[in-house]
Design an enzyme around this catalytic site. Structure first.
Site, PDB file in Angstrom:
ATOM      1  N   SER A 124       5.079  62.395 -45.109  1.00 26.53           N
ATOM      2  CA  SER A 124       5.215  61.018 -45.450  1.00 26.53           C
ATOM      3  C   SER A 124       5.585  60.281 -44.495  1.00 26.53           C
ATOM      4  CB  SER A 124       6.585  60.920 -46.465  1.00 26.53           C
ATOM      5  OG  SER A 124       6.813  59.682 -46.752  1.00 26.53           O
ATOM      6  N   TYR A 150      15.492  62.326 -48.617  1.00 17.58           N
ATOM      7  CA  TYR A 150      13.997  62.448 -48.793  1.00 17.58           C
ATOM      8  C   TYR A 150      13.163  62.651 -47.530  1.00 17.58           C
ATOM      9  CZ  TYR A 150       9.165  61.601 -49.531  1.00 17.58           C
ATOM     10  OH  TYR A 150       7.683  61.552 -49.628  1.00 17.58           O
ATOM     11  N   LYS A 154      11.372  65.978 -45.670  1.00 17.43           N
ATOM     12  CA  LYS A 154      10.073  65.927 -45.135  1.00 17.43           C
ATOM     13  C   LYS A 154       9.801  66.615 -43.625  1.00 17.43           C
ATOM     14  CE  LYS A 154       7.392  64.722 -48.905  1.00 17.43           C
ATOM     15  NZ  LYS A 154       6.428  66.038 -49.472  1.00 17.43           N
TER      16      LYS A 154
HETATM   17  C1  WQD Z   1       7.245  48.754 -51.026  1.00 17.48           C
HETATM   18  C2  WQD Z   1       7.600  47.215 -50.810  1.00 17.48           C
HETATM   19  C3  WQD Z   1       9.906  46.993 -50.936  1.00 17.48           C
HETATM   20  C4  WQD Z   1      10.046  47.622 -55.441  1.00 17.48           C
HETATM   21  C5  WQD Z   1       8.536  54.518 -50.547  1.00 17.48           C
HETATM   22  C6  WQD Z   1       8.775  55.795 -49.918  1.00 17.48           C
HETATM   23  C7  WQD Z   1       7.551  56.523 -49.263  1.00 17.48           C
HETATM   24  C8  WQD Z   1       6.491  56.605 -50.251  1.00 17.48           C
HETATM   25  C9  WQD Z   1       6.224  55.231 -50.925  1.00 17.48           C
HETATM   26  C10 WQD Z   1       6.811  58.929 -51.128  1.00 17.48           C
HETATM   27  C11 WQD Z   1       9.129  47.155 -49.887  1.00 17.48           C
HETATM   28  C12 WQD Z   1       9.306  46.179 -52.037  1.00 17.48           C
HETATM   29  C13 WQD Z   1       9.636  47.396 -54.114  1.00 17.48           C
HETATM   30  C14 WQD Z   1      10.524  46.313 -56.060  1.00 17.48           C
HETATM   31  C15 WQD Z   1      10.110  45.064 -54.040  1.00 17.48           C
HETATM   32  N1  WQD Z   1       6.969  57.595 -51.497  1.00 17.48           N
HETATM   33  N2  WQD Z   1       9.847  46.176 -53.297  1.00 17.48           N
HETATM   34  N3  WQD Z   1      10.609  45.171 -55.290  1.00 17.48           N
HETATM   35  O1  WQD Z   1       9.732  51.810 -49.984  1.00 17.48           O
HETATM   36  O2  WQD Z   1       7.575  51.400 -48.656  1.00 17.48           O
HETATM   37  O3  WQD Z   1       7.922  53.671 -49.435  1.00 17.48           O
HETATM   38  O4  WQD Z   1       7.395  54.859 -51.431  1.00 17.48           O
HETATM   39  O5  WQD Z   1       6.433  59.472 -50.256  1.00 17.48           O
HETATM   40  O6  WQD Z   1       8.207  57.665 -48.765  1.00 17.48           O
HETATM   41  O7  WQD Z   1       9.665  55.300 -48.709  1.00 17.48           O
HETATM   42  O8  WQD Z   1       7.539  51.781 -50.966  1.00 17.48           O
HETATM   43  O9  WQD Z   1       6.799  50.466 -53.167  1.00 17.48           O
HETATM   44  O10 WQD Z   1       9.398  51.303 -52.830  1.00 17.48           O
HETATM   45  O11 WQD Z   1       8.264  49.193 -51.565  1.00 17.48           O
HETATM   46  O12 WQD Z   1      10.234  44.015 -53.697  1.00 17.48           O
HETATM   47  O13 WQD Z   1      10.713  46.494 -57.282  1.00 17.48           O
HETATM   48  O14 WQD Z   1       8.051  46.613 -51.794  1.00 17.48           O
HETATM   49  O15 WQD Z   1      11.196  46.108 -50.470  1.00 17.48           O
HETATM   50  O16 WQD Z   1       9.118  46.053 -48.861  1.00 17.48           O
HETATM   51  P1  WQD Z   1       8.301  52.038 -49.734  1.00 17.48           P
HETATM   52  P2  WQD Z   1       8.108  50.831 -52.299  1.00 17.48           P
END
Ligand code: WQD
Length: 339
Positions: A124, A150, A154
């Site tokens: 990741s 997490y 990885k």
């Molecule tokens: C994306 C953007 C949030 C939810 C994570 C893991 C990564 C991978 C993918 C496993 C950010 C914003 C999110 C919400 C929001 N998983 N957001 N409201 O954090 O980039 O990555 O998931 O491998 O390892 O770290 O993805 O989709 O959670 O967030 O505003 O309800 O959306 O702040 O900017 P992230 P995400």
């Protein structure tokens, strides 16, 4: 090849199984169904007209895993099984280290005993911690600033695999660092089915659009980005799946690491606008405080995968929204119960 997909009933696994079967590979899946559904595999079989060998079981169960390897002549393993909720890992660190490390250790022992020499590992972009540049290549330092167990699990798995490859020179590994997988198969028959309240942006937006959630919380609008909201590299899950199959064909002794992303960034508000355009639905949102551990901008430089694996993304973020929406509309409650 006869390929074992660990965690193959999950989101990435089910989409990867479709591509493997369509490329003529035989697919076996080992999955404990703790965060996935056997129905996903039924649908993969319907989509491809091919059958999948499925064993429900715990990858950390060394006796079960070794027996499964003894009964099958696997040519390769794509290792996807593991816990993956960043926030949950902060609350339950020992469960995450125990699960994500013991499964890999058990798998590597079984592979060596059965002389299965090819491995594609699901890593990741989280291993890069706090990026020093908006565009991240494989040479970017890892570890510094990782905010959660997490991500550490990885990186620890990458180290375990590297050390195993040093002790077993025939082991051929491709280590894939995913950015943000989104979307669904174009049929709408398989897709992302998070249990409970989605942690990730895109499934949450999709559930707001279909009326399952009232509104989206936008975690911060004061980042140093074009509209103040978080920017990520959203890669269509089918492009990601194709990346795994391309990697499988290019394993060589030792460990090669590749980023899988699109090289372009999309902000939270841009994601909302695109989804509204695709679905024709309003996505009400409210700006809230930043989520702890979140970063401003995370975008992949995945030129290396293009050069070495001959792999390119071919689907846009809008394609991912369209496919995710089709999945959501056709499956408002996902796959239903897990059995
Ligand atoms: C994306 C953007 C949030 C939810 C994570 C893991 C990564 C991978 C993918 C496993 C950010 C914003 C999110 C919400 C929001 N998983 N957001 N409201 O954090 O980039 O990555 O998931 O491998 O390892 O770290 O993805 O989709 O959670 O967030 O505003 O309800 O959306 O702040 O900017 P992230 P995400």
């Amino acid at each position: 090849m006869r390929v074992l997909l660990t965690g193959g009933a999950g989101y990435i696994g089910s989409h990867t199984a479709v591509v493997l079967l369509e490329e003529g590979h035989d697919v076996a899946v080992l999955d404990d169904l703790s965060n996935s559904h056997v129905e996903a595999l039924n649908r993969v079989e319907q989509l491809t007209g091919k059958s999948i060998d499925f064993l429900e079981g715990d990858l950390a169960d060394a006796q079960l895993v070794q027996r499964y390897f003894d009964e099958n002549n696997f040519d390769a393993v794509i290792h996807l099984a593991g816990l993956k909720a960043v926030g949950e890992s902060v609350e339950q660190p020992t469960r995450y280290y125990q699960t994500n490390l013991s499964t890999t250790l058990t798998l590597l022992d079984a592979m060596r005993k059965s002389d299965v020499q090819r491995l594609v590992f699901s890593s990741s972009a989280t291993v890069y911690g706090d990026p020093q540049s908006p565009l991240i290549s494989e040479e970017h330092p890892v570890g510094a600033g990782i905010q959660n167990p997490y991500g550490w699990s990885k990186l620890m798995n990458e180290q375990i695999i590297r050390d195993t490859a040093r002790a077993w020179p025939e082991l051929s590994v491709v280590n894939l660092r995913y950015f943000n997988p989104v979307g669904a198969h174009s049929s709408g028959r398989i897709g992302e089915d998070p249990s409970g309240i989605p942690n990730n942006l895109m499934p949450f937006i999709s559930q707001v659009a279909v009326g399952k959630r009232l509104q989206l919380a936008v975690f911060g609008q004061d980042y140093d980005t074009r509209d103040g909201t978080g920017v990520r590299d959203y890669i269509h899950v089918m492009d990601l799946a194709e990346g795994h199959v391309a990697a499988l064909a290019k394993t060589t002794p030792g460990v090669e690491t590749y980023n899988l992303g699109t090289g372009t960034g999309t902000s939270v508000l841009e994601a909302v606008q695109t989804f509204e355009h695709v679905s024709g639905k309003q996505i009400p949102y409210e700006v809230k405080a930043r989520r702890e551990g979140d970063l401003a901008t995370v975008i992949a430089d995945s030129h290396r995968a293009g050069e070495k694996l001959g792999w390119q993304t071919s689907r846009t973020f809008e394609d991912a929204c369209r496919d995710a929406w089709k999945w959501q509309v056709q499956n408002p409650d996902g796959y239903g119960p897990s059995r």
